[in-house]
Design a protein around this motif. Structure first.
Motif, PDB file in Angstrom:
ATOM      1  N   ASN A  54      -0.104  -7.754  -4.728  1.00 21.55           N
ATOM      2  CA  ASN A  54      -1.222  -7.117  -5.417  1.00 21.55           C
ATOM      3  C   ASN A  54      -1.563  -5.773  -4.791  1.00 21.55           C
ATOM      4  OD1 ASN A  54      -1.569  -9.407  -7.179  1.00 21.55           O
ATOM      5  ND2 ASN A  54      -2.363 -10.481  -5.387  1.00 21.55           N
ATOM      6  N   VAL A  55      -1.840  -4.789  -5.642  1.00 22.38           N
ATOM      7  CA  VAL A  55      -2.155  -3.439  -5.184  1.00 22.38           C
ATOM      8  C   VAL A  55      -3.408  -3.468  -4.309  1.00 22.38           C
ATOM      9  CG1 VAL A  55      -3.053  -1.208  -6.007  1.00 22.38           C
ATOM     10  CG2 VAL A  55      -0.990  -2.202  -7.036  1.00 22.38           C
ATOM     11  N   ALA A  56      -3.373  -2.693  -3.246  1.00 21.91           N
ATOM     12  CA  ALA A  56      -4.495  -2.548  -2.321  1.00 21.91           C
ATOM     13  C   ALA A  56      -4.849  -3.857  -1.620  1.00 21.91           C
ATOM     14  CB  ALA A  56      -5.732  -1.980  -3.014  1.00 21.91           C
ATOM     15  N   LYS A  57      -3.877  -4.736  -1.540  1.00 28.75           N
ATOM     16  CA  LYS A  57      -4.092  -5.965  -0.771  1.00 28.75           C
ATOM     17  C   LYS A  57      -2.887  -6.202   0.120  1.00 28.75           C
ATOM     18  CE  LYS A  57      -7.156  -8.804  -3.545  1.00 28.75           C
ATOM     19  NZ  LYS A  57      -7.162 -10.002  -4.378  1.00 28.75           N
ATOM     20  N   GLU A  58      -3.146  -6.908   1.194  1.00 27.48           N
ATOM     21  CA  GLU A  58      -2.071  -7.285   2.109  1.00 27.48           C
ATOM     22  C   GLU A  58      -1.109  -8.232   1.383  1.00 27.48           C
ATOM     23  OE1 GLU A  58      -1.733  -6.366   5.443  1.00 27.48           O
ATOM     24  OE2 GLU A  58       0.141  -7.486   5.360  1.00 27.48           O
ATOM     25  N   MET A  59       0.178  -8.058   1.605  1.00 28.49           N
ATOM     26  CA  MET A  59       1.134  -9.088   1.168  1.00 28.49           C
ATOM     27  C   MET A  59       1.003 -10.236   2.158  1.00 28.49           C
ATOM     28  SD  MET A  59       4.680  -7.186   0.234  1.00 28.49           S
ATOM     29  CE  MET A  59       5.704  -8.572  -0.248  1.00 28.49           C
ATOM     30  N   PHE A  73     -10.441  -2.741  -9.401  1.00 22.01           N
ATOM     31  CA  PHE A  73     -10.043  -1.329  -9.337  1.00 22.01           C
ATOM     32  C   PHE A  73     -11.228  -0.382  -9.491  1.00 22.01           C
ATOM     33  CE2 PHE A  73      -5.974  -3.262  -9.637  1.00 22.01           C
ATOM     34  CZ  PHE A  73      -5.236  -2.478  -8.775  1.00 22.01           C
ATOM     35  N   GLY A  74     -12.323  -0.859 -10.066  1.00 17.84           N
ATOM     36  CA  GLY A  74     -13.528  -0.038 -10.122  1.00 17.84           C
ATOM     37  C   GLY A  74     -14.003   0.318  -8.725  1.00 17.84           C
ATOM     38  N   MET A  75     -14.165  -0.694  -7.894  1.00 19.19           N
ATOM     39  CA  MET A  75     -14.666  -0.432  -6.533  1.00 19.19           C
ATOM     40  C   MET A  75     -13.613   0.267  -5.687  1.00 19.19           C
ATOM     41  SD  MET A  75     -14.596  -4.145  -4.643  1.00 19.19           S
ATOM     42  CE  MET A  75     -13.024  -4.738  -4.015  1.00 19.19           C
ATOM     43  N   LEU A  76     -12.341  -0.053  -5.913  1.00 19.61           N
ATOM     44  CA  LEU A  76     -11.287   0.584  -5.122  1.00 19.61           C
ATOM     45  C   LEU A  76     -11.234   2.094  -5.405  1.00 19.61           C
ATOM     46  CD1 LEU A  76      -8.521  -2.163  -5.501  1.00 19.61           C
ATOM     47  CD2 LEU A  76      -9.702  -1.547  -3.382  1.00 19.61           C
ATOM     48  N   ILE A  77     -11.378   2.453  -6.670  1.00 19.99           N
ATOM     49  CA  ILE A  77     -11.335   3.874  -7.032  1.00 19.99           C
ATOM     50  C   ILE A  77     -12.562   4.600  -6.457  1.00 19.99           C
ATOM     51  CG2 ILE A  77     -11.529   5.504  -8.966  1.00 19.99           C
ATOM     52  CD1 ILE A  77      -9.743   3.554 -10.581  1.00 19.99           C
ATOM     53  N   THR A 103      -1.057   2.402   2.893  1.00 18.44           N
ATOM     54  CA  THR A 103       0.391   2.338   3.079  1.00 18.44           C
ATOM     55  C   THR A 103       0.777   1.511   4.313  1.00 18.44           C
ATOM     56  OG1 THR A 103       0.527   4.297   4.498  1.00 18.44           O
ATOM     57  CG2 THR A 103       0.597   4.660   2.112  1.00 18.44           C
ATOM     58  N   THR A 104      -0.232   1.136   5.102  1.00 18.94           N
ATOM     59  CA  THR A 104       0.097   0.386   6.322  1.00 18.94           C
ATOM     60  C   THR A 104      -0.704  -0.910   6.465  1.00 18.94           C
ATOM     61  OG1 THR A 104      -1.545   1.687   7.518  1.00 18.94           O
ATOM     62  CG2 THR A 104       0.739   2.405   7.682  1.00 18.94           C
ATOM     63  N   ASP A 105      -2.001  -0.830   6.142  1.00 23.40           N
ATOM     64  CA  ASP A 105      -2.880  -1.975   6.356  1.00 23.40           C
ATOM     65  C   ASP A 105      -3.842  -2.076   5.180  1.00 23.40           C
ATOM     66  OD1 ASP A 105      -4.376  -4.017   7.344  1.00 23.40           O
ATOM     67  OD2 ASP A 105      -5.193  -2.916   9.057  1.00 23.40           O
ATOM     68  N   PRO A 106      -3.312  -2.405   4.004  1.00 23.30           N
ATOM     69  CA  PRO A 106      -4.109  -2.321   2.775  1.00 23.30           C
ATOM     70  C   PRO A 106      -5.371  -3.174   2.820  1.00 23.30           C
ATOM     71  CG  PRO A 106      -2.026  -3.444   2.388  1.00 23.30           C
ATOM     72  CD  PRO A 106      -1.948  -2.860   3.748  1.00 23.30           C
ATOM     73  N   ASN A 107      -5.318  -4.262   3.567  1.00 17.86           N
ATOM     74  CA  ASN A 107      -6.479  -5.134   3.576  1.00 17.86           C
ATOM     75  C   ASN A 107      -7.713  -4.451   4.155  1.00 17.86           C
ATOM     76  OD1 ASN A 107      -6.220  -7.621   2.329  1.00 17.86           O
ATOM     77  ND2 ASN A 107      -6.993  -8.638   4.163  1.00 17.86           N
ATOM     78  N   ALA A 108      -7.482  -3.574   5.134  1.00 17.76           N
ATOM     79  CA  ALA A 108      -8.605  -2.851   5.741  1.00 17.76           C
ATOM     80  C   ALA A 108      -9.286  -1.993   4.670  1.00 17.76           C
ATOM     81  CB  ALA A 108      -8.109  -1.984   6.892  1.00 17.76           C
ATOM     82  N   PHE A 109      -8.503  -1.347   3.840  1.00 20.69           N
ATOM     83  CA  PHE A 109      -9.046  -0.521   2.760  1.00 20.69           C
ATOM     84  C   PHE A 109      -9.811  -1.395   1.767  1.00 20.69           C
ATOM     85  CE2 PHE A 109      -8.986   1.617  -1.314  1.00 20.69           C
ATOM     86  CZ  PHE A 109      -9.198   2.952  -1.014  1.00 20.69           C
ATOM     87  N   TYR A 110      -9.173  -2.484   1.384  1.00 19.17           N
ATOM     88  CA  TYR A 110      -9.786  -3.390   0.404  1.00 19.17           C
ATOM     89  C   TYR A 110     -11.110  -3.930   0.927  1.00 19.17           C
ATOM     90  CZ  TYR A 110     -10.206  -7.033  -3.123  1.00 19.17           C
ATOM     91  OH  TYR A 110     -10.653  -7.820  -4.148  1.00 19.17           O
ATOM     92  N   SER A 163       0.086   2.031  -2.616  1.00 25.88           N
ATOM     93  CA  SER A 163       0.484   0.631  -2.417  1.00 25.88           C
ATOM     94  C   SER A 163       1.996   0.460  -2.516  1.00 25.88           C
ATOM     95  CB  SER A 163      -0.180  -0.271  -3.455  1.00 25.88           C
ATOM     96  OG  SER A 163      -1.489  -0.564  -3.057  1.00 25.88           O
ATOM     97  N   LYS A 164       2.603   1.217  -3.422  1.00 20.19           N
ATOM     98  CA  LYS A 164       4.057   1.136  -3.560  1.00 20.19           C
ATOM     99  C   LYS A 164       4.742   1.527  -2.258  1.00 20.19           C
ATOM    100  CE  LYS A 164       4.558   2.841  -8.139  1.00 20.19           C
ATOM    101  NZ  LYS A 164       5.239   3.858  -8.957  1.00 20.19           N
ATOM    102  N   VAL A 165       4.174   2.535  -1.589  1.00 18.47           N
ATOM    103  CA  VAL A 165       4.744   2.949  -0.308  1.00 18.47           C
ATOM    104  C   VAL A 165       4.743   1.748   0.646  1.00 18.47           C
ATOM    105  CG1 VAL A 165       4.437   4.433   1.707  1.00 18.47           C
ATOM    106  CG2 VAL A 165       4.044   5.347  -0.593  1.00 18.47           C
TER     107      VAL A 165
END
Ligand code: ARG
Length: 581
Positions: A123-128, A166-170, A187-194, A240-242
């Motif tokens: 999922n975009v903007a989330k940790e795998m 995606f509302g809050m993420l944007i 691109t490295t730690d998406p969960n922190a952003f989320y 996120s793709k990165v």
């Protein structure tokens, strides 16, 4: 035809037809490995009832018509009516010669089918998380295997790239700045952003200019196709793709950007999906939502469970998107067989989606759909793997730790190698160990993530199999020879040679079985057994110091063939084969 079981099956079937009439010619002869011979045919036991005769009589009748002089050196009825079959040494040697000359190592080229294969899907903007790791690793192995069997595999990475978060993420992206280090976290730690976006949202005041209200307006703008909002959304997806691609590269997974077919790609089809379901009378409005009620799906107190395809606020959900995936894969991709490698908890979701799709006429009976269920990965505490603080485990950190641990072992065992070479082996072994742990157990069972066990050099582990092939390479290096040059006739006079040769003949049938049953762990078990046969072989059969030149050539050829099978088998699993270990 190199597969002994297949050859023996056919021969016993001819005998059955000759003995009892043509209607018996396609009876399963039940050929199994035997304790007392190479194989045994158990057909007589099952047939006795049908024929109203004693099993031993049935066996005797089969024996009278059984023509295996060119294949077997001994055929005997034993016990209640088993037929024990011992293969001729020269027949086994002949088959190993065929394998040696066969680029495909006995793996059949099957009739080509088109197979969309849905796997990974983070999922975009989330940790795998480790669950995504497992669907990625199992899915990729199935892709490799089905392709090798001759199929047209179409990888479908159904990433979660749409929906209300995606509302809050944007909005968060706008606040921190599109090119800020915070955005770079994606691109490295998406969960922190989320988490940062989530925290802002949850602690936001109610006012119209506060974060939460802006985030909600942003969702509406996104769904309405607002240009600037879409640009920002694209930015998020791009970052996120990165991240995904970093993970894929580290894992050596075959997915590329061309395989991305995220939830958002189906947006334009969703209204049509709903309209058609409604027009066909399959979906109906219930409490303001458009729902499909399917036979056989009931919850507590026998109440029907609806498949909601349009929420009462007009929004579409996961089910609607997946109905669109079915339509697209059947109509546009021309699927013969559709596979979804997804977590086991989603079993009900897929059952309902497919049932609705069949009812709507989007999924013809000729197209088989399968949910390859992925079991949970557990921590030492028996719960879903998490860090000590309860946060989801960072996949990158996990993979790095595997490589580090492997590096410590390599440094200790191979101080003779250069630093660069040590690092390369550590990477292959560390990543291979993690992947193999996913692939060596049935994909639908839970298993406990345990670094010590997966990195062990003994037992059914990646490193054990990697070592088995590295050892063969080192024998050739020691002899100043190349495996490609070993082309002698293979003699199987010694029991350990014979067992190893027979194992090698099983490779093709096992790979075919993995493609049919979608169970990579069968290939893992096979490779593990092959490695064990090799160990037993070395114990009894010296190679470089064999008694005669002919014996040495034969044994070199036998292990050269084993090397090819191990490397090919590991490649189908997606595990690398180091030169040294
Ligand atoms: N993104 C989903 C998840 O993280 C998996 C999607 C699986 N594929 C699908 N077609 N539903 O659970």
């Amino acid at each position: 035809m190199a597969d002994p079981q297949e050859v023996l099956s056919r021969r016993v079937q001819s005998a059955l037809g000759a003995a009892f009439g043509p209607e018996y010619g396609d009876t399963d002869p039940v050929i199994r490995p035997s304790q007392f011979a190479d194989y045994q045919a158990n057909a007589a036991l099952a047939l006795a009832k049908r024929l109203g005769r004693k099993p031993r009589e049935v066996s005797a009748a089969i024996m009278e018509h059984l023509d295996v002089a060119d294949v077997c050196s001994a055929v005997e009825v034993s016990g209640p009516g088993f037929i024990n079959l011992t293969l001729r040494d020269d027949w086994i040697s002949g088959r190993t010669r065929e394998l040696l000359d066969d680029e495909r190592l006995g793996v059949p080229a099957q009739e080509r089918r088109t197979i969309p294969l849905d796997y990974s899907a983070p999922n975009v903007a989330k940790e795998m998380h480790v669950g995504h790791l497992r669907t990625t690793v199992v899915g990729d192995s199935l892709a490799r295997t089905l392709e090798f069997l001759g199929h047209h595999v179409i990888r479908q990475n159904h990433i979660g790239d749409w929906g209300t978060p995606f509302g809050m993420l944007i909005e968060h992206l706008l606040e921190v700045g599109e090119d800020s280090p915070e955005a770079g976290l994606l691109t490295t730690d998406p969960n922190a952003f989320y988490q940062a976006a989530r925290t802002k949202f949850d602690s936001s005041g109610p006012g119209p200019e506060e974060f939460a209200a802006r985030a909600r307006r942003r969702v509406v703008a996104l769904q309405g196709g607002d240009g600037e909002t879409l640009r920002l959304w694209n930015k998020l997806v791009g970052l996120s793709k990165v991240y995904f691609n970093k993970v894929y590269a580290k894992l050596g997974v075959t997915l590329t950007d061309d395989d991305l077919a995220g939830e958002s790609t189906y947006n334009d089809l969703l209204a049509d999906v709903c309209d058609e379901l409604e027009a066909k009378g399959i979906a109906e409005i219930s409490d303001g939502a458009l729902c499909v009620f399917l036979d056989g799906f009931t919850g507590r107190e026998g109440r029907p469970v609806p498949l909601i395809v349009r929420k009462s606020d007009g929004g579409y959900g996961y089910a609607t998107t997946d109905l669109a995936t079915v339509r697209y894969r059947v109509d546009d991709l021309k699927a013969d067989r559709i596979l979804y490698v997804v977590g086991a908890p989603q079993a009900m979701h897929f059952k309902m989606v497919w049932a609705a799709a069949r009812e709507a006429g989007w999924l013809p009976d000729s197209v088989e759909t399968t949910h390859v269920q992925i079991g949970n990965v557990l921590g030492a505490d028996g719960k879903i793997l998490r860090t000590r603080s309860g946060a989801p485990v960072r996949l990158m950190a996990l993979l790095d730790e595997a490589v580090e641990r492997a590096a410590a072992v390599v440094r200790e065992n191979r101080p003779d190698l250069g630093e660069e070479e040590q690092a390369e082996i550590a990477r292959q072994v560390g990543i291979g160990a993690v992947k193999y742990a996913d692939l060596s157990v049935a994909h639908d069972t839970e298993y406990t993530f345990d670094f010590d066990r997966m990195l062990a050099l003994t037992g059914n582990t990646g490193p054990y199999l990697q070592y088995a092939q590295a050892r063969i390479r080192s024998i050739f290096r020691k002899g100043g020879l190349s495996p490609e040059g070993a082309r002698a006739d293979i003699a199987v006079g010694h029991g350990a040679e014979r067992a190893l040769a027979l194992k090698l003949l099983e490779f093709g049938p096992v790979v075919a079985q993995v493609g049919d049953l979608l169970q990579p762990h069968r290939l893992s078990s096979y490779l593990f057994e092959l490695a064990q046969s090799l160990t037993a072989f070395y114990e009894h059969c010296p190679v470089l110091s064999a008694a005669t030149g002919a014996e040495r050539e034969s044994r070199l050829t036998l292990i050269a063939l084993a090397l090819r099978v191990l490397v090919q088998g590991l490649d189908l699993l997606g595990v690398e084969a180091p030169e040294h270990m």
